[in-house]
Design an enzyme around this catalytic site. Sequence first.
Site, PDB file in Angstrom:
ATOM      1  N   ARG A   1       0.838  -1.104  -0.036  1.00 22.42           N
ATOM      2  CA  ARG A   1       0.066  -0.013   0.001  1.00 22.42           C
ATOM      3  C   ARG A   1       0.895   1.357  -0.136  1.00 22.42           C
ATOM      4  O   ARG A   1       0.613   2.149  -0.668  1.00 22.42           O
ATOM      5  CB  ARG A   1      -0.806  -0.187   1.277  1.00 22.42           C
ATOM      6  CG  ARG A   1      -2.161   0.751   0.947  1.00 22.42           C
ATOM      7  CD  ARG A   1      -3.408  -0.146   1.731  1.00 22.42           C
ATOM      8  NE  ARG A   1      -3.138  -0.022   3.236  1.00 22.42           N
ATOM      9  CZ  ARG A   1      -3.341   0.966   4.270  1.00 22.42           C
ATOM     10  NH1 ARG A   1      -3.876   2.075   3.780  1.00 22.42           N
ATOM     11  NH2 ARG A   1      -3.215   0.493   5.323  1.00 22.42           N
TER      12      ARG A   1
ATOM     13  N   ILE B   1      -7.422   2.112  -0.037  1.00 24.71           N
ATOM     14  CA  ILE B   1      -6.931   3.036   1.221  1.00 24.71           C
ATOM     15  C   ILE B   1      -5.602   3.509   0.855  1.00 24.71           C
ATOM     16  O   ILE B   1      -4.625   2.501   0.777  1.00 24.71           O
ATOM     17  CB  ILE B   1      -7.092   2.110   2.591  1.00 24.71           C
ATOM     18  CG1 ILE B   1      -8.640   1.953   2.603  1.00 24.71           C
ATOM     19  CG2 ILE B   1      -6.699   3.075   3.509  1.00 24.71           C
ATOM     20  CD1 ILE B   1      -8.847   0.863   3.848  1.00 24.71           C
ATOM     21  N   LEU B   2      -5.173   4.673   0.866  1.00 23.66           N
ATOM     22  CA  LEU B   2      -4.180   5.321   0.645  1.00 23.66           C
ATOM     23  C   LEU B   2      -3.454   5.471   1.932  1.00 23.66           C
ATOM     24  O   LEU B   2      -4.042   5.812   3.065  1.00 23.66           O
ATOM     25  CB  LEU B   2      -3.906   6.628  -0.082  1.00 23.66           C
ATOM     26  CG  LEU B   2      -4.491   6.440  -1.699  1.00 23.66           C
ATOM     27  CD1 LEU B   2      -4.574   7.887  -2.338  1.00 23.66           C
ATOM     28  CD2 LEU B   2      -3.598   5.218  -2.347  1.00 23.66           C
TER      29      LEU B   2
ATOM     30  N   ASN C   1     -13.323  13.327  -0.106  1.00 26.53           N
ATOM     31  CA  ASN C   1     -13.845  12.016  -0.343  1.00 26.53           C
ATOM     32  C   ASN C   1     -15.209  12.382  -0.195  1.00 26.53           C
ATOM     33  O   ASN C   1     -15.952  13.045   0.343  1.00 26.53           O
ATOM     34  CB  ASN C   1     -13.480  11.117   0.648  1.00 26.53           C
ATOM     35  CG  ASN C   1     -13.755   9.749   0.241  1.00 26.53           C
ATOM     36  OD1 ASN C   1     -13.737   9.424  -0.805  1.00 26.53           O
ATOM     37  ND2 ASN C   1     -14.526   9.275   1.493  1.00 26.53           N
ATOM     38  N   THR C   2     -16.093  11.358  -1.152  1.00 31.65           N
ATOM     39  CA  THR C   2     -17.411  11.449  -1.028  1.00 31.65           C
ATOM     40  C   THR C   2     -17.811   9.987  -0.582  1.00 31.65           C
ATOM     41  O   THR C   2     -17.384   8.941  -1.076  1.00 31.65           O
ATOM     42  CB  THR C   2     -18.258  11.606  -2.256  1.00 31.65           C
ATOM     43  OG1 THR C   2     -19.690  11.608  -2.020  1.00 31.65           O
ATOM     44  CG2 THR C   2     -18.121  10.736  -3.472  1.00 31.65           C
ATOM     45  N   HIS C   3     -18.631   9.669   0.293  1.00 37.56           N
ATOM     46  CA  HIS C   3     -19.061   8.567   0.621  1.00 37.56           C
ATOM     47  C   HIS C   3     -20.624   8.246   0.947  1.00 37.56           C
ATOM     48  O   HIS C   3     -21.209   9.006   1.318  1.00 37.56           O
ATOM     49  CB  HIS C   3     -18.631   8.304   2.429  1.00 37.56           C
ATOM     50  CG  HIS C   3     -18.821   7.087   3.018  1.00 37.56           C
ATOM     51  ND1 HIS C   3     -17.996   5.859   2.652  1.00 37.56           N
ATOM     52  CD2 HIS C   3     -19.921   6.451   3.813  1.00 37.56           C
ATOM     53  CE1 HIS C   3     -18.275   4.828   3.321  1.00 37.56           C
ATOM     54  NE2 HIS C   3     -19.547   5.275   3.988  1.00 37.56           N
TER      55      HIS C   3
ATOM     56  N   ASP D   1     -12.850   7.041   6.266  1.00 35.98           N
ATOM     57  CA  ASP D   1     -14.104   7.520   6.290  1.00 35.98           C
ATOM     58  C   ASP D   1     -14.318   8.499   7.512  1.00 35.98           C
ATOM     59  O   ASP D   1     -15.473   8.542   8.097  1.00 35.98           O
ATOM     60  CB  ASP D   1     -15.140   6.476   6.240  1.00 35.98           C
ATOM     61  CG  ASP D   1     -15.266   5.926   4.760  1.00 35.98           C
ATOM     62  OD1 ASP D   1     -14.881   6.672   3.777  1.00 35.98           O
ATOM     63  OD2 ASP D   1     -15.521   4.676   4.536  1.00 35.98           O
TER      64      ASP D   1
HETATM   65  C1  GRF Z   1     -20.056   6.665  -5.126  1.00 34.26           C
HETATM   66  O1  GRF Z   1     -21.397   6.335  -4.475  1.00 34.26           O
HETATM   67  C2  GRF Z   1     -19.141   6.699  -3.804  1.00 34.26           C
HETATM   68  O2  GRF Z   1     -19.439   7.421  -2.657  1.00 34.26           O
HETATM   69  C3  GRF Z   1     -18.666   5.375  -3.519  1.00 34.26           C
HETATM   70  O3  GRF Z   1     -19.057   4.933  -4.930  1.00 34.26           O
HETATM   71  C4  GRF Z   1     -19.595   5.523  -5.786  1.00 34.26           C
HETATM   72  C5  GRF Z   1     -18.787   5.701  -7.033  1.00 34.26           C
HETATM   73  O4  GRF Z   1     -19.791   5.775  -8.102  1.00 34.26           O
HETATM   74  N1  GRF Z   1     -17.437   5.412  -2.696  1.00 34.26           N
HETATM   75  P1  GRF Z   1     -18.922   6.297  -9.512  1.00 34.26           P
HETATM   76  O5  GRF Z   1     -17.914   5.569  -9.795  1.00 34.26           O
HETATM   77  O6  GRF Z   1     -18.585   7.964  -9.246  1.00 34.26           O
HETATM   78  O7  GRF Z   1     -20.112   6.289 -10.445  1.00 34.26           O
END
Ligand code: GRF
Length: 185
Positions: A60, A87-88, A102-104, A140
């Site tokens: 990693r 995971i970086l 990040n989006t979760h 996260d």
């Molecule tokens: C998103 O819902 C993100 O939050 C999650 O994986 C999905 C990625 O979708 N970790 P995409 O590759 O942007 O379509």
Amino acid sequence: MGAVRTRIGVLASGGGSNLEAILAAGLPVAVVVVDRPCGAVAVAEAAGVPAELVARRPDRLELTHAVVDALERHRVDLVVMAGYMTILDKPVFDTFGDRVLNTHPSLLPSFPGAHAVADALAAGVKVTGCTVHIATPEVDRGPILAQEAVPVLPGDTTESLHERIKAVEHRLYPDTIRRFLQDPA
Ligand code: GRF
């Protein structure tokens, strides 16, 4: 500092729909780095943005150094993880500090991890959603920049629920990135 001078590096592993939304919002993406062949590469290419494959590997730390190297070669100053499933390690935070977003697909701190949507369904919650946050070495976690709720509907599957969450992410993530660039504090 406005968005104009920023050079965003997007990290992706999947279909790239969030990348597509970020590009459609006109945000300045300098490079897309993927950890496996995936849909995000075609999305980048269609937009004329260079895509680099830095393949996942057991070490990693070595992977993280290779990703940082790719981002630095493209003079990136904001890292945007959009469905990046590796995971970086610390070097990415040593290099970019709190300029890693990040989006979760859940309302953190509920349901962290790689199976957030399935975990929310299994828990029987009536509301879940998405979270945009500053990434830290702890997965996260990190300061929350924006959240939006998405109702769980009767008969929802992981797929149907995730699609509705993504539809929200596609608006919330670009808006939040833009706001962060205007006022990083
Ligand atoms: C998103 O819902 C993100 O939050 C999650 O994986 C999905 C990625 O979708 N970790 P995409 O590759 O942007 O379509």
